[in-house]
Design an enzyme around this catalytic site. Structure first.
Site, PDB file in Angstrom:
ATOM      1  CB  CYS A  83      -0.873  -0.244   1.290  1.00 60.14           C
ATOM      2  SG  CYS A  83      -2.219  -1.383   1.142  1.00 60.14           S
ATOM      3  CG  HIS A  99      -3.194   3.597   2.391  1.00 55.08           C
ATOM      4  ND1 HIS A  99      -3.905   3.062   1.404  1.00 55.08           N
ATOM      5  CD2 HIS A  99      -3.277   2.366   3.003  1.00 55.08           C
ATOM      6  CE1 HIS A  99      -3.980   1.775   0.980  1.00 55.08           C
ATOM      7  NE2 HIS A  99      -3.764   1.238   2.206  1.00 55.08           N
ATOM      8  CG  ASN A 113      -6.671  -0.807   1.007  1.00 53.26           C
ATOM      9  OD1 ASN A 113      -5.857  -0.378  -0.030  1.00 53.26           O
ATOM     10  ND2 ASN A 113      -6.162  -1.294   2.335  1.00 53.26           N
TER      11      ASN A 113
HETATM   12  O1  UT7 Z   1      -3.670  -1.067   3.601  1.00 56.52           O
HETATM   13  C1  UT7 Z   1      -2.990  -2.012   4.155  1.00 56.52           C
HETATM   14  C2  UT7 Z   1      -2.987  -1.918   5.705  1.00 56.52           C
HETATM   15  N1  UT7 Z   1      -4.376  -2.284   6.233  1.00 56.52           N
HETATM   16  C3  UT7 Z   1      -4.859  -1.825   7.134  1.00 56.52           C
HETATM   17  O2  UT7 Z   1      -4.296  -0.712   7.649  1.00 56.52           O
HETATM   18  C4  UT7 Z   1      -5.973  -2.518   7.653  1.00 56.52           C
HETATM   19  C5  UT7 Z   1      -6.184  -2.308   9.270  1.00 56.52           C
HETATM   20  N2  UT7 Z   1      -7.321  -3.138   9.687  1.00 56.52           N
HETATM   21  C6  UT7 Z   1      -8.662  -2.787   9.703  1.00 56.52           C
HETATM   22  O3  UT7 Z   1      -8.858  -1.726   8.840  1.00 56.52           O
HETATM   23  C7  UT7 Z   1      -9.576  -3.387  10.802  1.00 56.52           C
HETATM   24  O4  UT7 Z   1      -8.852  -3.977  11.701  1.00 56.52           O
HETATM   25  C8  UT7 Z   1     -10.556  -4.347  10.032  1.00 56.52           C
HETATM   26  C9  UT7 Z   1     -11.379  -3.463   9.220  1.00 56.52           C
HETATM   27  C10 UT7 Z   1      -9.693  -5.405   8.977  1.00 56.52           C
HETATM   28  C11 UT7 Z   1     -11.216  -5.111  11.135  1.00 56.52           C
HETATM   29  O5  UT7 Z   1     -11.973  -4.321  11.958  1.00 56.52           O
HETATM   30  P1  UT7 Z   1     -11.784  -4.573  13.496  1.00 56.52           P
HETATM   31  O6  UT7 Z   1     -12.796  -3.515  14.036  1.00 56.52           O
HETATM   32  O7  UT7 Z   1     -10.471  -4.405  13.812  1.00 56.52           O
HETATM   33  O8  UT7 Z   1     -12.613  -6.023  13.615  1.00 56.52           O
HETATM   34  P2  UT7 Z   1     -11.899  -7.204  14.347  1.00 56.52           P
HETATM   35  O9  UT7 Z   1     -10.742  -7.740  13.476  1.00 56.52           O
HETATM   36  O10 UT7 Z   1     -11.490  -6.952  15.768  1.00 56.52           O
HETATM   37  O11 UT7 Z   1     -13.230  -8.362  14.393  1.00 56.52           O
HETATM   38  C12 UT7 Z   1     -14.270  -7.786  15.045  1.00 56.52           C
HETATM   39  C13 UT7 Z   1     -15.460  -8.764  14.812  1.00 56.52           C
HETATM   40  C14 UT7 Z   1     -14.867 -10.280  14.970  1.00 56.52           C
HETATM   41  O12 UT7 Z   1     -15.846 -10.968  15.408  1.00 56.52           O
HETATM   42  P3  UT7 Z   1     -15.817 -11.783  17.193  1.00 56.52           P
HETATM   43  O13 UT7 Z   1     -14.573 -12.298  16.991  1.00 56.52           O
HETATM   44  O14 UT7 Z   1     -15.934 -10.361  17.935  1.00 56.52           O
HETATM   45  O15 UT7 Z   1     -17.121 -12.332  17.170  1.00 56.52           O
HETATM   46  C15 UT7 Z   1     -14.761 -10.568  13.445  1.00 56.52           C
HETATM   47  O16 UT7 Z   1     -14.818 -11.822  13.069  1.00 56.52           O
HETATM   48  O17 UT7 Z   1     -15.742  -8.679  13.583  1.00 56.52           O
HETATM   49  C16 UT7 Z   1     -15.790  -9.982  12.856  1.00 56.52           C
HETATM   50  N3  UT7 Z   1     -15.742  -9.603  11.360  1.00 56.52           N
HETATM   51  C17 UT7 Z   1     -16.706  -9.523  10.592  1.00 56.52           C
HETATM   52  N4  UT7 Z   1     -18.004  -9.236  10.746  1.00 56.52           N
HETATM   53  C18 UT7 Z   1     -18.780  -9.057   9.714  1.00 56.52           C
HETATM   54  C19 UT7 Z   1     -14.613  -9.540  10.967  1.00 56.52           C
HETATM   55  N5  UT7 Z   1     -14.837  -9.145   9.284  1.00 56.52           N
HETATM   56  C20 UT7 Z   1     -15.999  -9.144   9.394  1.00 56.52           C
HETATM   57  C21 UT7 Z   1     -17.035  -8.962   8.361  1.00 56.52           C
HETATM   58  N6  UT7 Z   1     -18.344  -8.773   8.434  1.00 56.52           N
HETATM   59  N7  UT7 Z   1     -16.382  -8.631   7.121  1.00 56.52           N
END
Ligand code: UT7
Length: 322
Positions: A113, A249, A279
């Protein structure tokens, strides 16, 4: 002193739009979750047979037109991409051939990225040293091809696209400074395994998918981008209030908002495209720049802070007088 000045911008997004609603029918997710956690509503996806070079060519031609330059004026081509058409030749060489210019250096930079910021920083050095006068710098990715479409934690995040700038030697700034960093120890948090086969049977096609520990990446991205903002301002002896625009970004609206808060910048001074584009990896910064130049928000003389963070980890920023 010779500066590298942006004389034109261009971009291209594939026609096909994939909405959150459509994703609801293929993976266990909701439009609401995607919007609230990421800020994304839709993303563009390449057509079958369409390649990164196709997107890069469209963006390049548009940037050349806006700079009022012809391909033969270009004496350096750098493409930031993690999704090259082939392992080799470089996408930049294929692009050079499409543009009908021959002989000038043309190469790809793989910084995920942060690819465009890396390419911009390298082109700046070529121009400052007198090795190039007119550079075509592109960020282009078809990241949708590196996704496991059954993995809801990654497939909802990415889109495809390309953005480009023409950089020219000038006595006036220009890029004030560019700052590039990497820390390879973070590979386990964000990677794609596929690549050149390492031995019989070791790499199969099924491994060429993005794997990310999103929450951990998120926290490090917020911290790291907060640090680099200070680094850029200190290096140029500038205050937050000297900046006119943040061109971040576009990985997550919450990361963008955190960086804007760090800069005490209201969100109407931040160019945000994530809602419509997702993204787009190396393309996201030049795409955002082109959008805001074309809709008239960014004007000549404005001071812009460009920044990105991605796999590697890599991160970088550039302070630019447009
Ligand atoms: O560009 C390169 C660098 N990349 C980034 O900078 C990305 C950085 N990370 C992020 O943007 C975020 O961490 C994400 C958008 C990827 C995830 O958001 P989050 O608030 O950190 O969620 P999480 O990974 O802590 O997951 C929270 C919950 C989980 O469920 P439980 O364990 O709480 O029951 C996940 O399984 O959300 C669940 N989850 C989803 N639910 C519905 C993860 N993906 C999804 C989804 N739809 N697509």
């Amino acid at each position: 002193m010779t500066y590298a000045r942006i004389s034109g911008t261009g971009s291209y997004l594939p026609e096909r739009i994939l909405t959150n609603k459509e994703l609801e029918s293929t993976v266990d997710t909701t439009d609401q979750w995607i919007r609230e956690r990421t800020g994304i509503r839709q993303r563009h996806i390449v057509a079958d047979g369409e390649s990164t070079c196709d997107l890069a060519e469209r963006a390049s031609r548009s940037a050349l037109e806006s700079a009022q330059k012809h391909p033969e004026d270009v004496d350096l081509i750098i493409v930031g991409t993690t999704t090259p058409d082939k392992i080799y030749p470089a996408t930049a060489c294929r692009l050079q051939s499409r543009l009908g210019v021959f002989g000038c250096p043309a190469f790809d930079v793989q910084a995920v990225c942060t690819g465009f910021i890396y390419a911009l920083g390298i082109a700046e050095k070529f121009i400052q040293s007198g090795s190039a006068k007119t550079a075509l710098v592109i960020g282009a990715d078809t990241h949708s091809r590196l996704l496991d479409w059954t993995d809801r934690t990654t497939c909802v995040l990415f889109g495809d696209g390309a953005g480009a700038v023409v950089l020219e030697a000038s006595d006036e700034p220009g890029i004030y400074s560019s700052h590039l960093h990497a820390d390879g120890r973070y590979e386990p948090l964000l990677y794609v395994d596929g690549g050149v086969p390492r031995g019989k049977g070791e790499i199969s096609e099924g491994n060429a998918y993005t794997k990310m520990r999103g929450n951990e990446v998120f926290k490090i991205a917020v911290r790291t981008l907060g640090r680099i903002v200070d680094e850029v301002l200190e290096a140029n002896r500038m205050e937050k209030s000297d900046l006119d625009w943040l061109i971040p970004h576009q990985a997550n609206i919450r990361i963008i908002e955190a960086t804007a808060r760090k800069l005490s910048m209201p969100m109407d001074r931040v160019v945000v495209t994530i809602e419509d584009q997702g993204n787009t990896s190396a393309a996201s910064v030049p795409l955002a720049l082109d959008v805001a130049v074309r809709d008239g928000r960014i004007k000549r003389g404005d001071k812009l802070l460009l920044e990105a963070f991605g796999g590697g980890f890599t991160w970088g920023a550039a302070l630019v007088r447009y």
